[in-house]
Design an enzyme around this catalytic site. Structure first.
Site, mmCIF file in Angstrom:
data_model
loop_
_atom_site.group_PDB
_atom_site.id
_atom_site.type_symbol
_atom_site.label_atom_id
_atom_site.label_comp_id
_atom_site.label_asym_id
_atom_site.label_seq_id
_atom_site.Cartn_x
_atom_site.Cartn_y
_atom_site.Cartn_z
ATOM 1 N N ASP A 1 77.915 -20.285 -21.982
ATOM 2 C CA ASP A 1 77.099 -19.398 -21.134
ATOM 3 C C ASP A 1 76.286 -18.412 -21.975
ATOM 4 O OD1 ASP A 1 78.136 -20.538 -18.812
ATOM 5 O OD2 ASP A 1 79.828 -19.157 -18.754
ATOM 6 N N ASP B 1 77.417 -15.253 -27.944
ATOM 7 C CA ASP B 1 76.740 -14.042 -27.469
ATOM 8 C C ASP B 1 77.695 -12.962 -26.976
ATOM 9 O OD1 ASP B 1 76.741 -13.924 -24.167
ATOM 10 O OD2 ASP B 1 77.135 -15.880 -25.019
ATOM 11 N N ASP C 1 79.233 -19.577 -14.197
ATOM 12 C CA ASP C 1 80.110 -19.128 -13.110
ATOM 13 C C ASP C 1 79.373 -18.303 -12.055
ATOM 14 O OD1 ASP C 1 82.416 -20.390 -13.895
ATOM 15 O OD2 ASP C 1 83.220 -18.679 -15.000
ATOM 16 N N ASP D 1 79.433 -21.268 -28.154
ATOM 17 C CA ASP D 1 79.788 -20.763 -26.837
ATOM 18 C C ASP D 1 78.862 -21.498 -25.853
ATOM 19 O OD1 ASP D 1 80.710 -19.059 -24.741
ATOM 20 O OD2 ASP D 1 78.945 -17.797 -25.027
ATOM 21 N N ASP E 1 84.469 -19.985 -21.888
ATOM 22 C CA ASP E 1 85.263 -19.484 -20.764
ATOM 23 C C ASP E 1 84.729 -20.006 -19.425
ATOM 24 O OD1 ASP E 1 87.312 -18.167 -19.556
ATOM 25 O OD2 ASP E 1 86.767 -16.156 -20.231
#
Length: 241
Positions: free
Chosen positions: A10, A179, A19, A8, A99
């Site tokens: 972030d 996470d 973001d 992942d 994402d």
């Protein structure tokens, strides 16, 4: 004998949410309440689209954004871990499923010279329009009820593995490092030889623990990490095996 590392981004590779970090570009480094409160669960990408319009309307340019994004800190030990993976690319294939968006991840990896560590990055496509506004789109459409509507990480992982099989590549073990809540779906897809590495104290760790209590534990092994040094120690053991 190859291992697949799935990261992942972030709160995993970088120690913040990319973001929300971009808000540092906004006037007074904050968003108006109306915009902040316009987020609806499962529709983060649309919300970020509105944030980018607001930044564009306030004269925030591509250069400003890039300067800000490249100051985002890496998670403790992550720089050493990525260097280690880069030095052992013959053993590790490495992908990001995130994402965030292509523009942010690209800037951050290139500034730190880590883009060569990763074979592929799967994230929401973003680009600057002719008027200089950043635009972002959903990564794909899917039918998974558990995931946000723009991205099911399990689908991404399954498609990647299928494509690799067609190329004649299969993996001894998949190690999934993440996470967040949206990392649970791909973790539940992992098999008993695979390893999920949830970050300590974050949503993924809590959700995996919850599943174990509900008598439907995940099939793979679970190793919790608090700094990327823990991940590197595990990978070094893996190589010795």
């Amino acid at each position: 004998m190859k291992f697949l590392l799935v990261f992942d981004f972030d709160h995993t590779i970088v120690d913040e949410n990319s973001d929300t970090w971009i808000v540092k570009c906004a006037p007074e480094k904050k968003l108006p309440n109306g915009l902040r409160n316009s987020y609806q669960p499962g529709h983060w990408t649309e919300y970020m689209g509105r944030v980018f319009v607001y930044l564009g309307d306030n004269g925030v340019k591509e250069d400003d954004m890039e300067r800000t994004m490249t100051t985002i800190p890496f998670t403790a030990g992550m720089v050493d871990l990525l260097c280690f993976i880069g030095e052992n690319k013959e053993l590790f294939d490495c992908i990001i499923v995130s994402d965030s968006n292509t523009v942010f991840i690209d800037w951050i990896l290139k500034a730190a010279d880590f883009h060569k560590v990763f074979d592929e990055v799967f994230t929401n496509p973003a680009a600057f329009s002719s008027t200089g506004y950043l635009t972002v789109q959903n990564f794909h459409a899917h039918h998974c009820p558990k995931c946000p509507k723009n991205l099911c990480k399990r689908e991404v992982l399954k498609e990647f593995l299928n494509k690799q099989l067609e190329r004649g590549v299969s993996y001894t073990r998949i190690v999934y490092i993440g996470d967040g809540g949206n990392d649970l779906c791909p973790v539940m897809f992992l098999k008993k030889d695979d390893v999920a590495m949830p970050r300590q104290g974050y949503t993924l760790e809590k959700k995996i623990a919850q599943l174990a209590q509900d008598v439907s534990p995940v099939e793979c092994s679970v190793l919790v990490w608090s700094s990327a040094t823990d991940i590197m120690s595990y990978l070094k053991l893996l190589i010795k095996e």
